[in-house]
Design an enzyme around this catalytic site. Structure first.
Site, PDB file in Angstrom:
ATOM      1  N   CYS A 162      -1.960  -4.813  -5.533  1.00 56.36           N
ATOM      2  CA  CYS A 162      -2.469  -6.060  -4.945  1.00 56.36           C
ATOM      3  C   CYS A 162      -1.391  -7.147  -4.952  1.00 56.36           C
ATOM      4  CB  CYS A 162      -3.655  -6.581  -5.746  1.00 56.36           C
ATOM      5  SG  CYS A 162      -5.126  -5.569  -5.652  1.00 56.36           S
ATOM      6  N   GLU A 173      -1.662 -10.237  -5.945  1.00 57.72           N
ATOM      7  CA  GLU A 173      -1.646 -11.045  -7.173  1.00 57.72           C
ATOM      8  C   GLU A 173      -0.842 -10.362  -8.261  1.00 57.72           C
ATOM      9  OE1 GLU A 173      -4.168 -10.095  -5.313  1.00 57.72           O
ATOM     10  OE2 GLU A 173      -5.861 -11.496  -5.377  1.00 57.72           O
ATOM     11  N   GLU A 229       0.834  -1.210   0.000  1.00 56.69           N
ATOM     12  CA  GLU A 229       0.000   0.000   0.000  1.00 56.69           C
ATOM     13  C   GLU A 229       0.865   1.255   0.000  1.00 56.69           C
ATOM     14  OE1 GLU A 229      -2.858  -0.541   3.165  1.00 56.69           O
ATOM     15  OE2 GLU A 229      -3.924  -2.049   1.987  1.00 56.69           O
ATOM     16  N   CYS A 235      -9.213  -9.166  -7.281  1.00 61.38           N
ATOM     17  CA  CYS A 235     -10.031  -8.052  -7.774  1.00 61.38           C
ATOM     18  C   CYS A 235     -10.082  -8.087  -9.306  1.00 61.38           C
ATOM     19  CB  CYS A 235      -9.461  -6.721  -7.285  1.00 61.38           C
ATOM     20  SG  CYS A 235      -8.019  -6.160  -8.208  1.00 61.38           S
TER      21      CYS A 235
END
Ligand code: THU
Length: 131
Positions: free
Chosen positions: A56, A58, A47, A89
């Site tokens: 993310c 992934e 983040e 997502c």
């Protein structure tokens, strides 16, 4: 082709989850990607104070693998927290689709025992393809 060693992939995802940098959401995610070569590449969410610059788990795993010269994948394990296993997502689904056909296996699980398995085609039917 040998079957996927899910316990090994899950433990790699859990180790990556432990390296998540998620001070804003406090939602730690780890991913372990099994390449066609048999190599395992991991990623965690990273983040940022600007929020929008977060990446993310992934995508971290996919981009790391591609940077290492790996561009074909068989499976991914995704570790999240809580009672329900979080699924990748929409952006991550499209990124996975760039490098895999719909047969990519996606295992989502949590430290509380929830687990769900999908193919990428189930998670992202009709993925966008430029050519
Ligand atoms: N996150 C992931 O790492 N993977 C997903 O597929 C969904 C969301 C991360 C991004 C952010 O750091 C946190 O989870 C909360 O959205």
């Amino acid at each position: 082709m040998s079957s996927v060693d899910w316990p090994a992939l899950k433990s790699a995802a859990l180790a990556a989850q432990g390296r998540a940098y998620a001070p804003y959401s406090d939602y730690q995610v780890g991913a372990a990607l099994l390449a066609g070569s048999g190599e395992v590449v991991t990623g965690c969410n990273v983040e940022n104070a600007t929020y929008g610059a977060a990446c993310c788990a992934e995508r971290t795993a996919v981009f790391t693998a591609v940077a290492q010269g790996l561009t074909s994948f068989r499976a991914i394990a995704v570790a999240t927290g809580g009672p329900e296993a979080g699924t990748p997502c929409g952006i991550c689904r499209q990124v996975l689709a760039e490098f895999s056909d719909g047969a990519l296996e996606v295992l989502c699980f949590t430290d509380e025992g929830a687990e769900a398995r999908y193919t990428l085609a189930q998670l992202l039917p009709h993925a966008f393809r430029l050519k």
